[in-house]
Write a protein that holds these residues in place. Structure first.
Motif, PDB file in Angstrom:
ATOM      1  N   SER A 126      36.917  51.470  25.251  1.00 21.41           N
ATOM      2  CA  SER A 126      36.838  51.378  26.709  1.00 21.41           C
ATOM      3  C   SER A 126      38.188  51.610  27.373  1.00 21.41           C
ATOM      4  O   SER A 126      38.244  52.000  28.542  1.00 21.41           O
ATOM      5  N   ALA A 265      42.708  42.907  29.082  1.00 21.93           N
ATOM      6  CA  ALA A 265      41.346  43.226  28.655  1.00 21.93           C
ATOM      7  C   ALA A 265      41.120  42.812  27.204  1.00 21.93           C
ATOM      8  O   ALA A 265      40.062  42.266  26.850  1.00 21.93           O
ATOM      9  N   ARG A 269      38.527  39.953  25.750  1.00 22.71           N
ATOM     10  CA  ARG A 269      37.537  40.307  24.729  1.00 22.71           C
ATOM     11  C   ARG A 269      37.652  39.409  23.498  1.00 22.71           C
ATOM     12  O   ARG A 269      36.650  38.978  22.931  1.00 22.71           O
ATOM     13  N   PHE A 298      39.732  48.522  36.134  1.00 19.66           N
ATOM     14  CA  PHE A 298      38.505  48.545  35.330  1.00 19.66           C
ATOM     15  C   PHE A 298      37.232  48.629  36.155  1.00 19.66           C
ATOM     16  O   PHE A 298      36.155  48.817  35.608  1.00 19.66           O
ATOM     17  N   THR A 300      35.749  46.227  37.663  1.00 20.26           N
ATOM     18  CA  THR A 300      34.965  44.999  37.556  1.00 20.26           C
ATOM     19  C   THR A 300      35.925  43.833  37.446  1.00 20.26           C
ATOM     20  O   THR A 300      37.047  43.992  36.930  1.00 20.26           O
ATOM     21  N   TYR A 305      33.867  41.321  33.113  1.00 18.21           N
ATOM     22  CA  TYR A 305      34.287  42.124  31.970  1.00 18.21           C
ATOM     23  C   TYR A 305      34.124  41.310  30.684  1.00 18.21           C
ATOM     24  O   TYR A 305      33.588  41.801  29.687  1.00 18.21           O
ATOM     25  N   ARG A 309      31.339  41.683  27.152  1.00 19.54           N
ATOM     26  CA  ARG A 309      31.827  41.981  25.816  1.00 19.54           C
ATOM     27  C   ARG A 309      31.028  41.234  24.779  1.00 19.54           C
ATOM     28  O   ARG A 309      31.236  41.197  23.638  1.00 19.54           O
TER      29      ARG A 309
END
Length: 309
Positions: A126, A265, A269, A298, A300, A305, A309
């Motif tokens: 991503s 990010a 995750r 991103f 969002t 986010y 995930r």
């Protein structure tokens, strides 16, 4: 952290899969395109690899290949033409991902035998670091005859762990596979191995740009400015801006913003850390400041986010 370590850590998820296969006789098998990165290590014998849309490559004992974008390809005992390609058997016919078994049982005794370690790494594509995005479809790292380099040593350990199922192999094998990935990407990034070159090997080979990248990756949360980064690299601000932008593809502070959000990010995750902690670790003064920048990058908010995930 350094650029190669960070680039891999930001996208690698889960445990790698590997299977040791022994192949004899006349054979041809196809691996379809897939998400992630694939690899093959030849432990014994020789074979041929043909990447979709590419030229055939002969592989010998000690050779390692990385297919960083999951490109479809064919493995065979000899160079293949259109007729052999049409008859290529899907790799999944012999490898269901849970049980190790020979890829092919020879129809006759004797003949050349090839033994390989084949596998895949799971990657989150991503927000891939440009260093990994720039990798060619195939990175071929020929083995040294004496196996005396770091890659040869890793391949020797991998072959033993994958074949003998020693106590602790369940921990050792994934760790060695991660090490193999680092060695393969490092070899390309530092100009080793065969495959197309790119801007990132040049960036890591340039002392000014490399020093700036190292500083940003060592401490992305620091209050960096162009002046401070130029002083860290030992050059003037205009010199840093010119060389960094030409090799990396974006100015230093723009790259820093992108990298901070990419790290955020990955933390969303891979951890359950609260947003306030993540903001602090990547250089934002508050969760609100991080959320605003994250949404812009991103599309969002961080919470959504993470939930996806």
């Amino acid at each position: 952290m350094d650029v190669v370590s960070d680039a891999i850590s930001a996208v690698r998820v889960g445990r790698p899969f590997s299977q040791r296969v022994r192949i004899g006789g006349s054979w041809c098998t196809r691996l379809a395109p897939y998400e992630g990165a694939g690899f093959h290590v030849v432990l014994e014998g020789r074979c041929w690899l043909l990447v979709d849309g590419g030229a055939p490559v002969e592989l010998g004992a000690g050779d390692a290949v990385l297919l960083p974008h999951g490109t479809g390809h064919v493995l065979a005992d000899a160079p293949v033409g259109a007729e052999e390609l049409a008859r290529a058997v899907p790799f999944e016919r012999w490898a269901d991902g849970t049980v190790e078994r020979p890829l092919l049982t020879p129809a006759h005794a004797g003949g050349p035998v090839v033994e390989m370690l084949c596998g895949k790494y799971r990657l989150d594509r991503s927000h891939v670091h440009p260093l990994l995005a720039e990798l060619p479809p195939l990175v071929h790292l020929p083995g040294r005859a004496d196996g005396g380099d770091e890659l040869g040593a890793a391949i020797g350990l991998l072959g033993r762990e994958a074949g003998e199922r020693l106590p602790g192999s369940g921990v050792a094998l994934p760790s060695l596979l991660d090490l193999l990935l680092v060695y393969m990407v490092r070899a390309w990034a530092t100009g080793g191995g065969s495959g197309e070159g790119g801007a990132w090997p040049a960036a890591l080979g340039d002392p000014v740009t490399a020093a700036a990248l190292r500083a940003l990756h060592d401490d992305p949360a620091a209050p960096w400015t162009n002046e401070l980064l130029a002083a860290e690299a030992g050059v003037s601000r205009p010199t840093l801006a010119r060389r960094f932008t030409a090799l990396v593809g974006r100015p230093p502070m723009e790259y820093l913003t992108w990298w901070r959000l990419t790290r955020a990010a990955a933390l969303l995750r891979d951890t359950r850390d609260p947003l306030v902690s993540i903001a602090r670790r990547v250089g934002y003064s508050s969760p609100y400041a991080l959320s605003h920048a994250f949404r812009r990058e991103f599309g969002t908010p961080p919470g959504r986010y993470r939930a996806g995930r």
